[in-house]
Design a protein around this motif. Structure first.
Motif, PDB file in Angstrom:
ATOM      1  N   LEU A  18       4.613   5.664  -5.335  1.00  0.00           N
ATOM      2  CA  LEU A  18       4.986   5.627  -6.740  1.00  0.00           C
ATOM      3  C   LEU A  18       3.912   6.184  -7.662  1.00  0.00           C
ATOM      4  CD1 LEU A  18       6.789   2.158  -7.081  1.00  0.00           C
ATOM      5  CD2 LEU A  18       7.825   4.431  -6.889  1.00  0.00           C
ATOM      6  N   TYR A  19       2.661   5.860  -7.369  1.00  0.00           N
ATOM      7  CA  TYR A  19       1.595   6.195  -8.307  1.00  0.00           C
ATOM      8  C   TYR A  19       0.588   7.210  -7.763  1.00  0.00           C
ATOM      9  CZ  TYR A  19       3.414   1.992 -10.560  1.00  0.00           C
ATOM     10  OH  TYR A  19       4.236   1.074 -11.161  1.00  0.00           O
ATOM     11  N   LYS A  20       0.809   7.631  -6.518  1.00  0.00           N
ATOM     12  CA  LYS A  20      -0.068   8.636  -5.909  1.00  0.00           C
ATOM     13  C   LYS A  20      -1.518   8.180  -5.828  1.00  0.00           C
ATOM     14  CE  LYS A  20       3.611  11.159  -5.834  1.00  0.00           C
ATOM     15  NZ  LYS A  20       4.403  11.239  -4.586  1.00  0.00           N
ATOM     16  N   LEU A  21      -1.715   6.863  -5.592  1.00  0.00           N
ATOM     17  CA  LEU A  21      -3.080   6.358  -5.409  1.00  0.00           C
ATOM     18  C   LEU A  21      -3.599   6.735  -4.030  1.00  0.00           C
ATOM     19  CD1 LEU A  21      -3.021   2.715  -6.863  1.00  0.00           C
ATOM     20  CD2 LEU A  21      -3.715   4.807  -8.006  1.00  0.00           C
ATOM     21  N   THR A  22      -4.863   7.075  -3.959  1.00  0.00           N
ATOM     22  CA  THR A  22      -5.485   7.350  -2.661  1.00  0.00           C
ATOM     23  C   THR A  22      -5.832   6.030  -1.984  1.00  0.00           C
ATOM     24  OG1 THR A  22      -7.740   7.367  -3.520  1.00  0.00           O
ATOM     25  CG2 THR A  22      -6.500   9.443  -3.643  1.00  0.00           C
ATOM     26  N   ALA A  23      -6.180   6.094  -0.698  1.00  0.00           N
ATOM     27  CA  ALA A  23      -6.549   4.884   0.045  1.00  0.00           C
ATOM     28  C   ALA A  23      -7.758   4.206  -0.596  1.00  0.00           C
ATOM     29  CB  ALA A  23      -6.835   5.225   1.498  1.00  0.00           C
ATOM     30  N   THR A  24      -8.746   5.021  -1.038  1.00  0.00           N
ATOM     31  CA  THR A  24      -9.927   4.453  -1.688  1.00  0.00           C
ATOM     32  C   THR A  24      -9.564   3.769  -3.000  1.00  0.00           C
ATOM     33  OG1 THR A  24     -11.379   6.120  -0.708  1.00  0.00           O
ATOM     34  CG2 THR A  24     -12.187   4.986  -2.684  1.00  0.00           C
ATOM     35  N   GLU A  25      -8.685   4.404  -3.767  1.00  0.00           N
ATOM     36  CA  GLU A  25      -8.265   3.820  -5.041  1.00  0.00           C
ATOM     37  C   GLU A  25      -7.512   2.509  -4.837  1.00  0.00           C
ATOM     38  OE1 GLU A  25      -7.892   7.984  -7.618  1.00  0.00           O
ATOM     39  OE2 GLU A  25      -6.130   7.128  -6.620  1.00  0.00           O
ATOM     40  N   ILE A  26      -6.718   2.452  -3.781  1.00  0.00           N
ATOM     41  CA  ILE A  26      -5.991   1.214  -3.481  1.00  0.00           C
ATOM     42  C   ILE A  26      -6.975   0.091  -3.149  1.00  0.00           C
ATOM     43  CG2 ILE A  26      -4.475   0.101  -1.789  1.00  0.00           C
ATOM     44  CD1 ILE A  26      -2.925   2.745  -1.665  1.00  0.00           C
ATOM     45  N   ARG A  36       0.827  -1.204   0.000  1.00  0.00           N
ATOM     46  CA  ARG A  36       0.000   0.000   0.000  1.00  0.00           C
ATOM     47  C   ARG A  36       0.861   1.253   0.000  1.00  0.00           C
ATOM     48  NH1 ARG A  36      -3.116  -1.130   4.043  1.00  0.00           N
ATOM     49  NH2 ARG A  36      -1.836  -0.171   5.645  1.00  0.00           N
ATOM     50  N   ASP A  37       1.882   1.262   0.845  1.00  0.00           N
ATOM     51  CA  ASP A  37       2.766   2.432   0.907  1.00  0.00           C
ATOM     52  C   ASP A  37       3.486   2.659  -0.411  1.00  0.00           C
ATOM     53  OD1 ASP A  37       1.971   2.745   3.499  1.00  0.00           O
ATOM     54  OD2 ASP A  37       3.768   1.803   4.378  1.00  0.00           O
ATOM     55  N   LEU A  38       3.911   1.542  -1.053  1.00  0.00           N
ATOM     56  CA  LEU A  38       4.626   1.652  -2.321  1.00  0.00           C
ATOM     57  C   LEU A  38       3.720   2.225  -3.402  1.00  0.00           C
ATOM     58  CD1 LEU A  38       7.208   1.065  -3.933  1.00  0.00           C
ATOM     59  CD2 LEU A  38       6.289  -1.218  -4.415  1.00  0.00           C
ATOM     60  N   LEU A  39       2.486   1.759  -3.461  1.00  0.00           N
ATOM     61  CA  LEU A  39       1.544   2.258  -4.465  1.00  0.00           C
ATOM     62  C   LEU A  39       1.242   3.739  -4.263  1.00  0.00           C
ATOM     63  CD1 LEU A  39      -1.003  -0.706  -4.623  1.00  0.00           C
ATOM     64  CD2 LEU A  39       0.625  -0.052  -6.393  1.00  0.00           C
ATOM     65  N   MET A  40       1.121   4.123  -3.002  1.00  0.00           N
ATOM     66  CA  MET A  40       0.830   5.533  -2.723  1.00  0.00           C
ATOM     67  C   MET A  40       2.007   6.416  -3.082  1.00  0.00           C
ATOM     68  SD  MET A  40      -1.293   5.133   0.878  1.00  0.00           S
ATOM     69  CE  MET A  40      -1.892   6.821   0.938  1.00  0.00           C
ATOM     70  N   TYR A  58      -6.520   3.617 -13.651  1.00  0.00           N
ATOM     71  CA  TYR A  58      -5.873   3.241 -14.906  1.00  0.00           C
ATOM     72  C   TYR A  58      -4.918   4.350 -15.367  1.00  0.00           C
ATOM     73  CZ  TYR A  58      -9.234  -0.622 -15.534  1.00  0.00           C
ATOM     74  OH  TYR A  58      -9.977  -1.778 -15.389  1.00  0.00           O
ATOM     75  N   ALA A  59      -5.369   5.595 -15.250  1.00  0.00           N
ATOM     76  CA  ALA A  59      -4.543   6.723 -15.704  1.00  0.00           C
ATOM     77  C   ALA A  59      -3.266   6.839 -14.878  1.00  0.00           C
ATOM     78  CB  ALA A  59      -5.353   8.015 -15.629  1.00  0.00           C
ATOM     79  N   LYS A  60      -3.377   6.690 -13.566  1.00  0.00           N
ATOM     80  CA  LYS A  60      -2.208   6.818 -12.694  1.00  0.00           C
ATOM     81  C   LYS A  60      -1.231   5.655 -12.893  1.00  0.00           C
ATOM     82  CE  LYS A  60      -4.452   9.473  -8.986  1.00  0.00           C
ATOM     83  NZ  LYS A  60      -4.805   9.515  -7.545  1.00  0.00           N
TER      84      LYS A  60
END
Length: 367
Positions: A308-316, A302-306, A350-352
């Motif tokens: 590297l890709y700036k995903l929000t918690a909801t998106e994760i 989760r931390d890596l995705l946030m 998908y965009a991120k």
């Protein structure tokens, strides 16, 4: 003429031969039926507290005779209510359980035993009795000769311990079946709980993921009597039906329920196809599959995705659920949001991530 000791030895060999595939239970019953005049043999199950009867193995009976027996005449069979007084493993003639003068006045005798099967009495043995049910080997016969029927009863007494060992072996083999272990391991690897449930909702076995869910009470629990309870009345009712001997299923039953931790879970009920003998002994088996509807990644993922890709918690949460095989509509139902909102989140994900399909999303997240 084959002597009784030879017949007993032959039938004993056939019991173990049926167990290990050298012959069949049908072969055993066909040979057993020949030991009584006009013999018609059956392996059957009875619930002593109700009219339920189950006759999966028979020789000499027509299907119509068995259907009539199971649908009505088992409930008026005068022998059944007195079986709890009969010692397990002791072969007996029907006249020793119900006096013949009483039997011939009964609806069971006049409308089924005599009229439909052409027989006069029965010889049999209770092989297993547990709680309120009993498993019986019996044969209807056209003779009322007490000496012939007494000899047949002695034969059944000799066969009883061998049948009991065979039944116990089948139960243990089924409980620890290699394919079940492999399935449990597979479900453990993806964090999904798998519970095998038998007749009367008795939990028979489960994998490690299910054990963790049971320990936390989310969203399933096992009562003191071993019955499985689900936090959904409708699904519990479906499970009750599927684990009955009359339950049938054309497609899996699925429900989404909220656990005590407020997370959502998808519960799927699938009635498994057991071999006939296992079904006879244990009743039906239902697989209860319990999986988190929204998968939460490990903290480091989760931390890596946030980062590297700036995903929000909801998106994760949504990305993880889609990657775990859940549809956008299921995610929307689980999170109590609209389908269009999920689609909007997916477009942003998908965009991120630089992908344009669910396949691309799974491929990236599973690296």
């Amino acid at each position: 003429m084959i002597q009784s000791t030879d017949v007993s030895s032959l039938l004993t060999d056939m019991i173990y031969g049926s167990l290990f595939g050298e012959c069949s239970w049908q072969d055993f019953l066909d040979r057993l039926a020949q030991t009584s005049p006009g013999g018609k043999a059956a392996l059957h199950y009875h619930d002593l507290t109700s009219s339920v009867a189950h006759v999966p193995f028979m020789s000499g009976f027509s299907q119509s005779e068995i259907d009539q027996f199971m649908s009505h005449f088992a409930s008026v069979n005068p022998w059944i209510p007195r079986l709890d007084r009969v010692p397990v493993g002791q072969g007996l003639c029907g006249d020793e359980i119900v006096p013949r003068e009483e039997l011939v006045k009964s609806e069971f005798y006049n409308d089924w035993l005599k009229r439909q099967t052409g027989c006069e009495t029965s010889v049999g043995v209770s092989i297993i009795r547990e709680e309120n049910r009993t498993f019986i080997l019996s044969a209807c016969t056209t003779t009322v000769d007490p000496d012939l029927n007494s000899e047949a009863a002695k034969l059944y007494t000799q066969l009883a311990p061998h049948l009991r060992r065979a039944f116990d072996f089948i139960r243990k083999r089924d409980l620890f079946a290699p394919h079940e272990q492999a399935t449990q391991t597979l479900f453990d690897s993806i964090g999904v709980g798998l519970i095998y449930v038998s007749e009367q909702r008795k939990a028979r076995g489960w994998n490690r993921s299910a054990e963790a869910l049971l320990a936390a009470g989310l969203p399933v629990r096992i009562g003191a009597d071993g019955t499985l309870a689900l936090q959904c009345e409708k699904t519990t009712a479906v499970l009750e039906f599927l684990t009955s001997r009359n339950g049938v299923q054309t497609k899996p039953h699925t429900a989404i329920v909220k656990g005590g931790n407020q997370d959502n879970y998808r519960i799927t009920l699938v009635r498994l196809h057991s071999d006939t003998f296992t079904d006879f002994l244990e009743g039906p088996t239902v697989a209860v599959i319990v999986e988190p509807i929204v998968a939460t990644p490990l903290n480091e993922r989760r931390d890596l995705l946030m980062q590297l890709y700036k995903l929000t918690a909801t998106e994760i949460r949504i990305a993880s659920s889609i990657a775990s095989g859940h549809s956008p509509r299921e995610v929307a139902m689980a999170d109590d949001i609209s389908y269009e909102t999920v689609r909007t989140h997916l477009r942003n994900i998908y965009a991120k991530l630089g992908v344009n399909s669910r396949v691309g999303l799974v491929s990236l997240l599973m690296r």
